[in-house]
Design a protein around this motif. Structure first.
Motif, PDB file in Angstrom:
ATOM      1  N   UNK A   1      75.977   5.745  23.777  1.00  0.00           N
ATOM      2  CA  UNK A   1      76.973   4.465  24.553  1.00  0.00           C
ATOM      3  C   UNK A   1      78.110   4.442  23.051  1.00  0.00           C
ATOM      4  N   UNK A   2      78.439   4.374  22.885  1.00  0.00           N
ATOM      5  CA  UNK A   2      79.535   3.711  21.374  1.00  0.00           C
ATOM      6  C   UNK A   2      79.935   2.486  21.324  1.00  0.00           C
ATOM      7  N   UNK A   3      80.637   2.754  22.144  1.00  0.00           N
ATOM      8  CA  UNK A   3      80.900   0.834  22.684  1.00  0.00           C
ATOM      9  C   UNK A   3      80.063   0.233  22.131  1.00  0.00           C
ATOM     10  N   UNK A   4      78.640   0.243  22.594  1.00  0.00           N
ATOM     11  CA  UNK A   4      77.394  -0.193  22.274  1.00  0.00           C
ATOM     12  C   UNK A   4      77.638  -0.617  20.932  1.00  0.00           C
ATOM     13  N   UNK A   5      77.604   0.574  20.353  1.00  0.00           N
ATOM     14  CA  UNK A   5      76.987   1.155  18.796  1.00  0.00           C
ATOM     15  C   UNK A   5      78.365   0.384  18.295  1.00  0.00           C
ATOM     16  N   UNK A   6      79.477   0.053  17.873  1.00  0.00           N
ATOM     17  CA  UNK A   6      80.104  -0.357  17.384  1.00  0.00           C
ATOM     18  C   UNK A   6      79.945  -2.045  17.494  1.00  0.00           C
ATOM     19  N   UNK A   7      80.071  -2.096  18.381  1.00  0.00           N
ATOM     20  CA  UNK A   7      79.548  -3.534  18.247  1.00  0.00           C
ATOM     21  C   UNK A   7      78.830  -3.935  17.415  1.00  0.00           C
ATOM     22  N   UNK A   8      77.403  -3.371  18.136  1.00  0.00           N
ATOM     23  CA  UNK A   8      76.012  -3.845  17.121  1.00  0.00           C
ATOM     24  C   UNK A   8      76.097  -3.632  15.508  1.00  0.00           C
ATOM     25  N   UNK A   9      77.004  -2.036  15.268  1.00  0.00           N
ATOM     26  CA  UNK A   9      77.574  -1.565  13.589  1.00  0.00           C
ATOM     27  C   UNK A   9      77.906  -2.563  12.867  1.00  0.00           C
ATOM     28  N   UNK A  10      79.107  -3.548  14.071  1.00  0.00           N
ATOM     29  CA  UNK A  10      79.782  -4.616  13.649  1.00  0.00           C
ATOM     30  C   UNK A  10      79.393  -5.840  13.404  1.00  0.00           C
TER      31      UNK A  10
END
Length: 66
Positions: free
Chosen positions: A19-28
């Motif tokens: 779930x890379x969209x969620x991963x990007x948001x969490x990383x940010x």
């Protein structure tokens, strides 16, 4: 477990689930908390997470949305 630790755990779960969209948001969000810690000179990530939450709460509109 600190808020930052929880976010890192969620990040790992999101990546594992692809779930890379969620991963990007969490990383940010993690980066933002860590940056806030550096700017404030706070050593403990838990303290940085506290300041990040206060900052986010101050940006939320007051009152209820209808």
């Amino acid at each position: 477990m600190s808020h930052l630790d929880e976010l890192k755990e969620q990040l790992g779960e999101a990546v594992a689930a692809q779930d890379f969209d969620t991963a990007v948001r969490l990383r940010a969000e993690i980066d933002s908390i860590q940056h806030s810690a550096k700017v404030r000179g706070v050593e403990e990530p838990a303290q940085a997470a506290y300041f990040q939450r206060r900052e986010e709460e101050s940006l939320k509109p007051s009152g209820s949305a209808r």
